[in-house]
Design an enzyme around this catalytic site. Structure first.
Site, PDB file in Angstrom:
ATOM      1  N   LYS A  11       0.722  -1.244  -0.014  1.00  9.76           N
ATOM      2  CA  LYS A  11      -0.042   0.039   0.180  1.00  9.76           C
ATOM      3  C   LYS A  11       0.804   1.354  -0.022  1.00  9.76           C
ATOM      4  O   LYS A  11       0.295   2.458  -0.563  1.00  9.76           O
ATOM      5  CB  LYS A  11      -0.972  -0.149   1.224  1.00  9.76           C
ATOM      6  CG  LYS A  11      -2.025  -1.048   1.159  1.00  9.76           C
ATOM      7  CD  LYS A  11      -3.068  -0.769   0.081  1.00  9.76           C
ATOM      8  CE  LYS A  11      -4.401  -1.522   0.056  1.00  9.76           C
ATOM      9  NZ  LYS A  11      -5.050  -1.456  -0.981  1.00  9.76           N
ATOM     10  N   GLU A  33      -9.656   5.913   2.921  1.00 11.99           N
ATOM     11  CA  GLU A  33     -10.567   5.032   3.452  1.00 11.99           C
ATOM     12  C   GLU A  33      -9.574   3.842   3.845  1.00 11.99           C
ATOM     13  O   GLU A  33      -8.515   3.696   3.326  1.00 11.99           O
ATOM     14  CB  GLU A  33     -11.330   4.512   2.503  1.00 11.99           C
ATOM     15  CG  GLU A  33     -11.022   3.423   1.325  1.00 11.99           C
ATOM     16  CD  GLU A  33      -9.877   3.963   0.434  1.00 11.99           C
ATOM     17  OE1 GLU A  33      -9.868   5.354   0.283  1.00 11.99           O
ATOM     18  OE2 GLU A  33      -9.333   3.361  -0.047  1.00 11.99           O
ATOM     19  N   SER A  61       1.371  -9.594  -0.978  1.00 18.55           N
ATOM     20  CA  SER A  61       1.469  -8.179  -0.881  1.00 18.55           C
ATOM     21  C   SER A  61       1.412  -7.740   0.526  1.00 18.55           C
ATOM     22  O   SER A  61       1.860  -6.487   0.597  1.00 18.55           O
ATOM     23  CB  SER A  61      -0.021  -8.094  -1.316  1.00 18.55           C
ATOM     24  OG  SER A  61      -0.882  -8.760  -0.725  1.00 18.55           O
TER      25      SER A  61
END
Lengths: 256, 403
Positions: free
Chosen positions: B96, B118, B384
């Protein structure tokens, strides 16, 4: 002739529009509310199509949507109710909702059924103007449904002119950069509304968002042909045992 | 380095669409914000100043390049050459941060002073709070009230980093609702605020912006494979898909190379045929969610359905428009893994390789058991994120298994 066109032709000032979510507070309350709105002197009505994810709405209208969906309201049922309502109600009725339920219903079928049920126009905040012009305009025109565009305090003059050119009914002036019912009153909006008034648009204008009482209604009407009340009215009928009476009391407090 | 829009059949076109998917179905209130972003993002991303700062921070702050690790025992077990792209080793513990670093530099360039975001699992929230601390910007993160409970460590991390965490109390109180609240905040604060969307979702240009920022993942895979096997592409890339940002990043530089199979693993929850699922392509239909035309889970009446997944980061009823396009065009292979299969795959990676993966990434790993590989197939699984945030869920499952 489209009922909205007739209205804006014969009335230029103090046009009052009221928004109510269909199927709220009870599934079958909509007919009583709409009939009473006409009887009490509202000029046109916005009937909300409830949606699970209403992005442009504040908590009051969000909650009314959630309740209406839990009550079992659907777009199909809404159009059935509208057909019945039209037997007694002659003032213009607009459908206001988000694009996804309309897409699932099918654009062509929606335009046809809405028009036959007696709707005069639609407000779909998340259908952008370009998309509307390219993909949907011809269908809506074919069924004589007006599409209402929004303008906000951040909209540039150039874009307002472009919207005015492409509008075939009134333009909805959003009173502030906010979701619905976020602020009380429109005191901060007067410069913006006066700026738009001076542009002498060909389209009629109606102010919405944060109009909640007689004072803010009258203030908005100084700059536009009329104003729309949504959240404040939804709140007024939300806990009512007699929605017709609550509707009458609310509209009287605005007009008298 | 930075391609123009419309350079390939799988990239966004001038109107903001991937095939029939994408676009910007936004209310007029958001038009100026989105237009400002659309008009400026490619210019800024392409500027030398941005590239220098972005690349510098990715290297020295995030710790890139992330390793491409040959997983020997996993390879032996599944009969293929399996590599793990170690995004879990990034600062903040997931992919991210690649996106938030890029977007905060973009926000600064646009003169914004306030950041909103968010978050589902909290990984994007933490990555946003981190870069806001780094750049001294106000940070407000919207998070579903349900997720606040199940991802508590990440809530605490965000607070430590100086962010304000606002619970989303509407709807299912998860990622979809947090996204609604962030969009509403942006409507109410159109001038000073930049919205850092965490995935390849939302109105154009967000899906393209986020995919470009995450594309560093496949950019590295290319040269790392070149170094390791003398060929700059694998046979298969596997990634989990909620909104789909890590998958978009891992697929990006292989989109036009049809020798590479792109496998997207969705969260099946309790099973694709139950009503507790988040397997969007298996159960969804075309529509508009969060201002993008894509595939989503909805009722016949067009109401958006509450998804379910054990992984908060995959608990989303839509997918990014790029993935809808990969699905529809059959360029991508879309499969799913259940909660149970994913947790088991997570445990397996712990035991075989000594790596605790995030529950999201465990879905990608679960595909290995279902796939039929040839022995010399080169398979890259995008790992990830790391599983520290999911320990409570893993432990609960572990205790139940022992009973």
């Amino acid at each position: 002739m489209n009922r909205l066109d007739s209205l804006f032709q014969k009335k230029k000032n103090n046009i009052l529009s009221i928004f109510i979510t269909a199927g709220f507070p009870k599934l079958n309350d909509t007919a009583s509310i709409v009939k009473q709105l006409q009887a009490s002197g509202a000029d046109f009505i916005e009937l909300g199509i409830p949606f699970s994810d209403p992005l442009a709405d504040g908590p009051v209208i969000q909650d009314s949507s959630t309740v209406a969906l839990a009550n079992g309201m659907t777009l199909k049922l809404l159009l059935q109710q509208l057909r019945e309502i039209r037997k007694e109600v002659n003032i213009p009725i607009l459908l206001m909702g988000y694009i996804n339920p309309v897409l699932q219903y099918g654009i062509e079928k929606f335009a046809k059924d809405a028009s036959e049920a007696g709707a005069d126009g639609i407000i779909i905040p998340d259908l952008p103007m370009q998309q509307y012009l390219e993909e949907y305009k011809s269908t809506f025109d074919q069924y004589n449904l007006k599409n209402i565009f929004l303008v906000t305090p951040q909209t540039t003059e150039e874009r307002i002119r472009y919207i005015d050119t492409n509008s075939n009914s009134f333009i909805y002036l959003v009173s502030s950069s906010s979701t619905t019912g976020k602020k009380t009153g429109i005191d901060g909006a007067e410069d913006y509304l006066s700026r738009i008034q001076k542009m002498n648009l060909k389209s009629a204008t109606v102010v919405g968002f944060n109009i909640s009482n007689r004072d803010s209604f009258q203030k908005a009407c100084k700059y536009a042909n009329g104003a729309i009340i949504g959240s404040a009215f939804v709140k007024a009928v939300s806990n009512s045992n007699d929605v017709a009476q609550s509707t009458k009391t609310f509209v009287d407090s605005i007009l008298n | 380095m930075i391609e123009k829009v419309g350079h390939s059949e799988f990239s966004v076109n001038e109107k903001g669409f991937y095939g029939q998917f994408g676009g910007a179905f936004i209310p007029e209130m958001l038009y100026p914000n989105v237009k400002e972003l659309e008009d400026n993002y490619l210019r800024i991303l392409n500027s030398e100043k941005f590239q220098t700062e972005f690349r510098g921070l990715l290297k020295d702050y995030v710790g890139r390049p992330s390793p491409l690790y040959f997983a020997k025992r996993l390879s032996e077990k599944y009969g293929a050459q399996i590599y793990l792209k170690r995004e879990d080793l990034n600062h903040t513990g997931a992919h991210k941060v690649n996106n938030t670093i890029g977007q905060i530099l973009l926000a600064k360039e646009l003169g914004k002073t306030r950041i909103i975001a968010e978050t589902g699992a909290g990984q994007h929230g933490v990555a946003t709070a981190t870069v806001c601390a780094l750049m001294n910007m106000e940070c407000v993160v919207y998070m579903g009230a349900v997720d606040i409970v199940r991802q508590e460590p990440n809530v605490k991390r965000m607070l430590m980093l100086g962010a304000k965490v606002v619970p989303a109390e509407s709807g299912s109180k998860t990622l979809k609702d947090a996204t609604n609240e962030a969009i509403r905040d942006w409507i109410n604060n159109p001038v000073d605020t930049h919205y850092i969307i965490g995935s390849v979702v939302g109105p154009h240009p967000y899906p393209d912006l986020v995919a470009r920022l995450q594309s560093v993942i496949s950019e590295e895979i290319k040269w790392q494979l070149q170094e390791k096997i003398g060929r700059d592409y694998p046979d298969v890339v596997v990634a989990c898909v909620g909104g789909g940002s890590n998958a978009a990043g891992a697929f990006y530089h292989f989109l036009d190379n049809k020798k590479v199979q792109l496998v997207a693993v969705e969260a099946a929850g309790l099973g694709v045929n139950t009503d507790k699922t988040a397997a969007t392509t298996a159960r969804g239909t075309e529509g508009v969610i969060h201002a993008s035309r894509t595939i989503l889970m909805q009722t016949e009446d067009g109401q958006i359905v509450e998804p379910h997944s054990i992984s908060a980061g995959l608990d989303y009823p839509g997918i990014g428009p790029i993935h809808a396009h990969l699905f529809k065009s059959e360029r991508g292979t879309f499969v799913s893994a259940t909660d149970d299969e994913s947790v088991e795959a997570g445990f397996e990676l712990c035991r075989l390789e000594g790596i605790i993966p995030a529950l999201e990434s465990a879905h990608a790993l679960a595909y290995l058991k279902k796939a039929k590989f040839k022995k010399d197939d080169v398979v890259v699984v995008n790992l990830s994120g790391r599983g520290d945030k999911d320990l409570a869920t893993y432990i609960k499952y572990f205790d139940q298994e022992k009973k």
